[in-house]
Motif scaffolding. Sequence first.
Motif, mmCIF file in Angstrom:
data_model
loop_
_atom_site.group_PDB
_atom_site.id
_atom_site.type_symbol
_atom_site.label_atom_id
_atom_site.label_comp_id
_atom_site.label_asym_id
_atom_site.label_seq_id
_atom_site.Cartn_x
_atom_site.Cartn_y
_atom_site.Cartn_z
ATOM 1 N N ARG A 158 4.152 9.471 -0.235
ATOM 2 C CA ARG A 158 4.585 10.513 0.607
ATOM 3 C C ARG A 158 3.570 9.882 1.813
ATOM 4 N NH1 ARG A 158 4.539 15.642 -3.150
ATOM 5 N NH2 ARG A 158 6.894 15.813 -3.086
ATOM 6 N N ARG A 159 2.454 9.237 1.823
ATOM 7 C CA ARG A 159 1.822 8.750 2.912
ATOM 8 C C ARG A 159 2.512 7.611 3.483
ATOM 9 N NH1 ARG A 159 -2.372 7.864 0.188
ATOM 10 N NH2 ARG A 159 -2.290 5.722 -0.457
ATOM 11 N N GLU A 160 2.792 6.784 2.615
ATOM 12 C CA GLU A 160 3.862 5.533 3.108
ATOM 13 C C GLU A 160 4.940 6.007 4.315
ATOM 14 O OE1 GLU A 160 2.611 2.069 0.036
ATOM 15 O OE2 GLU A 160 4.454 2.979 -0.117
ATOM 16 N N ARG A 161 5.598 6.888 3.730
ATOM 17 C CA ARG A 161 6.827 7.359 4.480
ATOM 18 C C ARG A 161 6.369 8.034 5.663
ATOM 19 N NH1 ARG A 161 11.988 9.596 1.222
ATOM 20 N NH2 ARG A 161 12.874 7.941 2.756
ATOM 21 N N ARG A 162 5.173 8.690 5.576
ATOM 22 C CA ARG A 162 4.732 9.341 6.704
ATOM 23 C C ARG A 162 4.320 8.452 7.664
ATOM 24 N NH1 ARG A 162 1.703 12.429 4.072
ATOM 25 N NH2 ARG A 162 -0.196 11.435 4.495
ATOM 26 N N ARG A 163 3.895 7.582 7.681
ATOM 27 C CA ARG A 163 3.250 6.548 8.332
ATOM 28 C C ARG A 163 4.354 5.924 9.248
ATOM 29 N NH1 ARG A 163 0.688 5.831 11.223
ATOM 30 N NH2 ARG A 163 0.263 3.496 11.270
ATOM 31 N N THR A 183 7.175 7.488 10.006
ATOM 32 C CA THR A 183 7.517 8.509 11.114
ATOM 33 C C THR A 183 6.503 8.470 12.221
ATOM 34 O OG1 THR A 183 8.638 9.857 9.595
ATOM 35 C CG2 THR A 183 8.000 10.976 11.488
ATOM 36 N N GLU A 184 5.167 8.457 11.917
ATOM 37 C CA GLU A 184 4.058 8.666 12.861
ATOM 38 C C GLU A 184 4.052 7.239 13.528
ATOM 39 O OE1 GLU A 184 0.915 10.787 9.825
ATOM 40 O OE2 GLU A 184 0.516 8.563 10.135
ATOM 41 N N ASP A 199 13.431 2.003 17.075
ATOM 42 C CA ASP A 199 12.387 2.647 17.903
ATOM 43 C C ASP A 199 12.994 2.863 19.228
ATOM 44 O OD1 ASP A 199 10.088 3.243 19.409
ATOM 45 O OD2 ASP A 199 8.889 1.307 18.873
ATOM 46 N N SER A 200 13.103 4.237 19.794
ATOM 47 C CA SER A 200 13.471 4.510 20.837
ATOM 48 C C SER A 200 15.191 4.230 20.875
ATOM 49 C CB SER A 200 12.831 4.404 21.959
ATOM 50 O OG SER A 200 11.568 4.699 22.115
ATOM 51 N N GLY A 201 15.951 4.360 19.564
ATOM 52 C CA GLY A 201 17.049 3.906 19.735
ATOM 53 C C GLY A 201 17.545 2.559 19.479
ATOM 54 N N GLU A 202 16.330 1.596 19.607
ATOM 55 C CA GLU A 202 16.508 0.151 19.668
ATOM 56 C C GLU A 202 16.248 -0.335 18.041
ATOM 57 O OE1 GLU A 202 17.964 -2.027 21.772
ATOM 58 O OE2 GLU A 202 18.487 -0.157 22.927
ATOM 59 N N PRO A 203 17.158 -1.115 17.504
ATOM 60 C CA PRO A 203 16.759 -1.753 16.110
ATOM 61 C C PRO A 203 15.605 -2.757 16.160
ATOM 62 C CG PRO A 203 18.788 -2.755 16.828
ATOM 63 C CD PRO A 203 18.448 -1.818 17.757
ATOM 64 N N VAL A 204 14.677 -2.287 15.212
ATOM 65 C CA VAL A 204 13.451 -3.135 15.155
ATOM 66 C C VAL A 204 13.125 -3.709 13.884
ATOM 67 C CG1 VAL A 204 12.205 -1.956 16.966
ATOM 68 C CG2 VAL A 204 12.173 -1.245 14.759
ATOM 69 N N TYR A 208 5.037 -3.380 11.090
ATOM 70 C CA TYR A 208 4.922 -1.942 10.998
ATOM 71 C C TYR A 208 4.341 -1.590 9.779
ATOM 72 C CZ TYR A 208 7.946 -1.852 15.043
ATOM 73 O OH TYR A 208 8.643 -2.083 16.300
ATOM 74 N N ASP A 209 3.267 -0.718 9.615
ATOM 75 C CA ASP A 209 2.836 0.021 8.600
ATOM 76 C C ASP A 209 3.635 0.544 7.742
ATOM 77 O OD1 ASP A 209 0.980 0.555 6.599
ATOM 78 O OD2 ASP A 209 -0.294 1.966 8.037
ATOM 79 N N GLY A 210 3.850 0.120 6.459
ATOM 80 C CA GLY A 210 4.802 0.812 5.352
ATOM 81 C C GLY A 210 6.403 0.856 5.580
ATOM 82 N N LEU A 211 6.473 0.015 6.630
ATOM 83 C CA LEU A 211 8.266 -0.250 6.997
ATOM 84 C C LEU A 211 8.837 -0.963 6.116
ATOM 85 C CD1 LEU A 211 10.568 0.722 8.610
ATOM 86 C CD2 LEU A 211 9.908 -1.277 10.018
ATOM 87 N N HIS A 212 8.224 -2.006 5.369
ATOM 88 C CA HIS A 212 8.963 -2.736 4.470
ATOM 89 C C HIS A 212 9.353 -1.843 3.199
ATOM 90 C CE1 HIS A 212 9.017 -5.267 0.736
ATOM 91 N NE2 HIS A 212 9.769 -6.213 1.643
ATOM 92 N N PHE A 213 8.343 -1.078 2.954
ATOM 93 C CA PHE A 213 8.700 -0.011 1.576
ATOM 94 C C PHE A 213 9.838 0.968 1.861
ATOM 95 C CE2 PHE A 213 3.841 -0.997 0.862
ATOM 96 C CZ PHE A 213 4.143 -2.166 0.121
#
Length: 385
Positions: free
Chosen positions: A195-200, A202-203, A264-269, A292-297
């Motif tokens: 849950r922390r990884e997924r929240r990061r 979004t943050e 990110d703001s509608g652009e694929p990253v 990006y923190d946690g994005l790979h997971f």
Amino acid sequence: MQLRAIPAIGEIDPRRWNALQGADNPFLRHEFLEALERHGAVSRENGWVPYHLLLEDGETLAAAAPAYIKGNSWGEFVFDFAWAHAYERNGLEYYPKLIIAVPYSPVNGPRMLLNPDYPAEGLRHALADGARQMADAMEISSVHWLFARDADMEILEEADYARREGCQYHWRNAGYADFDDFLDGLSAKKRKNIRRERRRVTEQGLAMRTVHGDEASPALWDALHGFYEDTFHAHGNLPVITRDCFVELGEALGDRVVLFVAEDSGEPVAGAICLRSEDTLYGRYWGAARDYDGLHFEACYYQGIDYCIRHGLSRFEPGAQGEHKVARGFLPVLTHSAHYLRDAQFRAAVDDFLERERAAVTQYAHELTIEGPYREEVLERLPRD
């Protein structure tokens, strides 16, 4: 019946190949294999020479197998570099060799595609024996069936191939209602970490979007292929699949190609490129514009699990290796390959090695499962292969 080999998948009618049992697997579709050949991912320059096996009964295609003459061991994910080095040290040539596999894809599935109008056991024996006889006639070192299913492995062992076990990490669907239902089956620590990884994600202002292959725009393919290339270069690997190959696969396979895109703001990253069958999601490629923190997971694991739950898929195979997957709900699963080495001395040495390796891999998988993230009562009801 007669067994022969063809030097390009395009020489067989797609309808004949795709009508065989097993060709519903996306990696064994004629469209997938032909795209790799047409766009140069499979080529002599890359060490892959098509040598597809066709078992024919007159004008009827009774069985087939995707096969290649290999000049190296790259892109196979069943590692035999030590065997090749041992051959070289003894003045022998390990390459070329014959492999029956999906190029660049450590995915499990049938390797023998069968006509349902014929007895399956007889067809499997004909392919297993025929591949070995071809190697003898060509005087090449060996034959290797990679990531084969149990039904194929049983016949291959009867045909004097040596069995090898590997280990991957797969997710199993226990009939979860949603992602939170899946999380409820994990230990409190693992649940909190996910849950922390997924929240990061979004943050950091990122949003995830699922796109199927026939829905992807040219601009999205541009971005995803760029991420793929950058990631391969960063790890010292060669990105052999072209942007046009990805586009063709998306168009040909449609919703069997699944893209998890971070924006990110509608652009694929960033994005993960997956394929799916009727019951399984397969993770293949990943890349990002920056870290990006946690994005790979999120892109490679959690989006896939959520997709499987929503679409009723029974399993998720996210790719080779990666013990870190266990903490995120994936468990060890044994994979299988079969090997025939023509040189009797080396065959004996490899047999001895494989016997010890099988015991170690099996013990490793058992221990990691017991120590895994699931609560005991949940682990007991998870589906098994």
